[in-house]
Design a protein around this motif. Structure first.
Motif, mmCIF file in Angstrom:
data_model
loop_
_atom_site.group_PDB
_atom_site.id
_atom_site.type_symbol
_atom_site.label_atom_id
_atom_site.label_comp_id
_atom_site.label_asym_id
_atom_site.label_seq_id
_atom_site.Cartn_x
_atom_site.Cartn_y
_atom_site.Cartn_z
ATOM 1 N N ASP A 166 -5.844 3.974 0.147
ATOM 2 C CA ASP A 166 -6.541 2.951 0.920
ATOM 3 C C ASP A 166 -5.913 1.588 0.654
ATOM 4 O O ASP A 166 -5.366 1.335 -0.425
ATOM 5 C CB ASP A 166 -8.030 2.907 0.570
ATOM 6 C CG ASP A 166 -8.750 4.189 0.962
ATOM 7 O OD1 ASP A 166 -8.131 5.012 1.662
ATOM 8 O OD2 ASP A 166 -9.915 4.363 0.571
ATOM 9 N N THR A 222 -12.564 -0.278 8.346
ATOM 10 C CA THR A 222 -13.906 -0.832 8.154
ATOM 11 C C THR A 222 -13.783 -2.253 7.598
ATOM 12 O O THR A 222 -12.730 -2.643 7.068
ATOM 13 C CB THR A 222 -14.744 0.015 7.193
ATOM 14 O OG1 THR A 222 -14.046 0.127 5.941
ATOM 15 C CG2 THR A 222 -14.979 1.400 7.770
ATOM 16 N N ALA A 234 0.855 -1.191 0.000
ATOM 17 C CA ALA A 234 0.000 0.000 0.000
ATOM 18 C C ALA A 234 0.886 1.234 0.000
ATOM 19 O O ALA A 234 1.990 1.235 0.542
ATOM 20 C CB ALA A 234 -0.928 0.008 1.214
ATOM 21 N N ARG A 262 -8.294 3.195 5.518
ATOM 22 C CA ARG A 262 -8.287 4.415 4.717
ATOM 23 C C ARG A 262 -7.065 5.265 5.059
ATOM 24 O O ARG A 262 -6.610 5.295 6.201
ATOM 25 C CB ARG A 262 -9.562 5.233 4.962
ATOM 26 C CG ARG A 262 -10.854 4.508 4.590
ATOM 27 C CD ARG A 262 -12.050 5.456 4.692
ATOM 28 N NE ARG A 262 -13.297 4.797 4.338
ATOM 29 C CZ ARG A 262 -14.103 4.216 5.199
ATOM 30 N NH1 ARG A 262 -13.787 4.211 6.483
ATOM 31 N NH2 ARG A 262 -15.228 3.638 4.816
ATOM 32 N N VAL A 270 -14.918 -4.947 4.860
ATOM 33 C CA VAL A 270 -15.523 -5.180 3.551
ATOM 34 C C VAL A 270 -16.172 -6.563 3.594
ATOM 35 O O VAL A 270 -15.495 -7.578 3.733
ATOM 36 C CB VAL A 270 -14.452 -5.114 2.435
ATOM 37 C CG1 VAL A 270 -15.102 -5.369 1.084
ATOM 38 C CG2 VAL A 270 -13.750 -3.766 2.448
ATOM 39 N N ARG A 327 -10.412 -2.923 5.375
ATOM 40 C CA ARG A 327 -10.061 -1.750 4.579
ATOM 41 C C ARG A 327 -9.541 -0.660 5.516
ATOM 42 O O ARG A 327 -10.216 -0.284 6.475
ATOM 43 C CB ARG A 327 -11.249 -1.233 3.794
ATOM 44 C CG ARG A 327 -10.952 0.057 3.007
ATOM 45 C CD ARG A 327 -12.160 0.495 2.216
ATOM 46 N NE ARG A 327 -12.473 -0.466 1.157
ATOM 47 C CZ ARG A 327 -13.682 -0.573 0.593
ATOM 48 N NH1 ARG A 327 -14.671 0.208 0.998
ATOM 49 N NH2 ARG A 327 -13.896 -1.461 -0.363
ATOM 50 N N ALA A 339 -12.607 -8.609 4.182
ATOM 51 C CA ALA A 339 -11.353 -7.851 4.031
ATOM 52 C C ALA A 339 -11.387 -6.667 4.982
ATOM 53 O O ALA A 339 -12.443 -6.089 5.260
ATOM 54 C CB ALA A 339 -11.166 -7.385 2.588
ATOM 55 N N GLU A 396 -6.572 -2.809 1.344
ATOM 56 C CA GLU A 396 -7.478 -3.877 1.736
ATOM 57 C C GLU A 396 -6.678 -5.141 2.030
ATOM 58 O O GLU A 396 -5.876 -5.586 1.199
ATOM 59 C CB GLU A 396 -8.506 -4.158 0.639
ATOM 60 C CG GLU A 396 -9.581 -3.082 0.534
ATOM 61 C CD GLU A 396 -10.732 -3.500 -0.364
ATOM 62 O OE1 GLU A 396 -11.592 -2.646 -0.625
ATOM 63 O OE2 GLU A 396 -10.783 -4.679 -0.794
#
Length: 525
Positions: A45, A96, A40, A112, A98, A110, A108, A47
């Motif tokens: 973002d 959060t 990342a 941010r 997914v 996530r 998943a 995941e």
């Protein structure tokens, strides 16, 4: 075959299906994460996927993502919604779940606006009733920094010094100098310093002595992304050293400034020494008073033992009921409502509803522990956070840091690691204080707490170790305070008495401080 000799075909088929149902319900599941780390970029973002095998629905399961410790967690999803109260503060509003494929066992995490601090390992944890499985997911964070900038300085001897700088890189970048012909040469000096967000600022210097070099480029590469940035600068023709008339003036000014600086440093040092002398005299008085206060607490020493009915199945209690350690093996113990089933904790047998109580715990060089006091009716099933709101007042050593278990965890800057910790509970005043028995120094105090109901000693181990955590035996009596030579006269007479209680006149003589002799009128000899 004789079992089904007298049954028709539909009835036998239904019987076979019913016999298979318990086996289907009891099929275990595995948790599978991605085989390779997830990459990342800072600010974007990310995941982190994981799934169940076989692909069964995870809608009714507890899903927990955590780092290092099970709680507080990065994210907890239970009963169809996210449990924000159990979430780490730095991930609230950023993490959060997914759950587009949750019916097939695919979920998943996530995150941010990824930060450098998000780099590392995450655990994907599924739990259903008494069964649980987990998998590790590795997140690698990278950042591509700014375009490099080169500054040039011509030295008096004609050499040219170049410095290349850039900001905002992660992980540490690689720097390379090259000529227009592709020749590479190393930097004479390099530095890579992280800023407050963990992003690296890089600076590399090089000295050009070859007069044939016309252009020089600075390449900075991110090894994780495999991307680089480049800047090129032309090198001017070499010139002879030049002497300028203002150099002498600058040297004189610098000399005068140096003398003024030395003079101010000397005056500041003299002032500091005088103030330190006054401060040391005051500190000596304060230290003696603090020592007397702590000796007063030890008058309330109680004999604390461990209650095995409350111990987590991975905690092994010694026969003396004063020592325990965490093991990988799971003991077969009877299920009881008072036993901890998730946190590796155990309580003391003794319950306190009033008065002052003091005990000591030998932590030695053990790591990853928590000790303190808790309400007798705290939740012992599941992963409720250990905070005062949930009835826990404790301090812990986790990793390389000491913390007070407040809602946001308060860091404790200690002078050195305590090998023995003293705990004093004053029920009426609502205070729970912790001291290092290396030197009696104060660690932390939970103050002005409104207690209700019984309180019990509380102990926890987060990792296995060769040495146990041990409750120290009660001493025969309070130790005498060591007399300090030439100590300042604090008071003529100091009487020690239990906190919250008035000492009888007959006991005052036996509890009299050994620091200062009693007055002749009191009959001291």
């Amino acid at each position: 075959m004789t079992v089904f000799a007298n049954c028709g075909f539909p009835r036998c088929l239904l019987t076979l299906v019913l016999l298979q149902l318990p086996q289907l319900d009891s099929v275990p599941f595995d948790v599978i994460g991605p085989p390779e780390p997830v990459l990342a970029v800072v600010g974007e973002d990310a995941e982190l996927p994981c799934r169940l095998s076989p692909n069964v629905s995870a809608e009714s399961l507890e899903v927990r993502w955590f780092r290092g410790k099970v709680s507080p967690a990065v994210l907890v999803h239970r009963d169809g919604r996210e449990q924000e109260a159990e979430q780490m503060p730095e991930y609230r509003g950023r993490a959060t779940l997914v759950q587009d494929g949750i019916a097939e066992g695919h979920v998943a995490l996530r995150i941010r606006s990824v930060r450098v601090s998000d780099d590392g390992e995450y655990t994907c944890f599924f739990r259903e009733d008494g069964s649980s499985e987990e998998a590790l997911v590795r997140l690698k964070v990278a950042a591509l920094g700014s375009d490099p900038h080169i500054t040039m300085q011509v030295q008096e001897n004609g050499e040219i010094q170049l410095e290349c700088t850039s900001v905002g890189w992660y992980p540490e970048p690689q720097v390379q100098w090259r000529t227009s012909r592709g020749e590479k040469f190393p930097s004479t000096a390099e530095s890579r310093n992280p800023d407050g967000e963990g992003l690296f600022t890089v600076a590399a210097s090089v000295i050009i002595r070859d007069t044939s070099v016309k252009n020089v480029s600075c390449y900075i590469q991110n090894p994780l992304l495999g991307q680089e940035k480049e800047v090129e600068i032309p090198i001017p023709a070499s010139s002879l050293p030049r002497l300028t008339p203002w150099i002498a003036a600058v040297a004189v000014i610098l000399m005068v400034l140096g003398l003024l600086t030395i003079g101010s440093i000397f005056l500041t040092w003299r002032l500091y020494k005088e103030r330190s002398r006054d401060k040391n005299e005051f500190s000596a008085k304060e230290k003696l008073l603090e020592e007397l206060k702590w000796k007063k607490a030890t008058l309330h020493a109680v004999d604390v033992t461990l209650d095995p009915d409350t111990a987590h199945p991975h905690l092994f209690i010694y026969e003396d009921s004063k020592s325990f350690q965490l093991e990988d093996s799971h003991q077969k113990l009877p299920e009881k409502p008072e036993r901890f089933d998730s946190w590796p904790c155990v309580l003391g047998r003794e319950a306190f509803t009033s008065g002052g109580h003091y005990w000591e715990v030998e932590v030695g060089d053990r790591t990853d522990w928590a000790i303190g006091v808790c309400r007798e009716n705290v939740m012992r099933k599941g992963f409720d956070p250990m905070t005062p709101e949930n009835g826990f007042w404790a301090v812990e050593l986790y990793g390389n840091g000491y913390w007070a278990l407040t809602p946001l965890r308060t860091p404790l800057p200690l002078a050195g690691p305590p090998r023995r910790v003293g705990i004093f509970l004053d029920y009426e005043s609502g205070n729970i204080s912790f001291h290092s028995m290396n030197d009696g120094s104060h660690i932390y105090t939970f103050s002005s707490v409104s207690f209700s109901g019984p309180l019990r000693p509380f102990f926890c181990l987060w990792s296995c170790g060769k040495k146990p955590l041990t409750i120290c035996p009660v001493a025969d009596g309070p130790e005498g305070v060591t007399v300090i030579a030439n100590a300042p006269d604090i008071s003529k007479e100091i009487l020690l008495s239990p906190m919250g209680e008035d000492s009888a006149s007959g006991d005052a003589e036996s509890l009299h401080s050994k620091l200062i002799p009693t007055q002749p009128s009191q009959g001291a000899s």
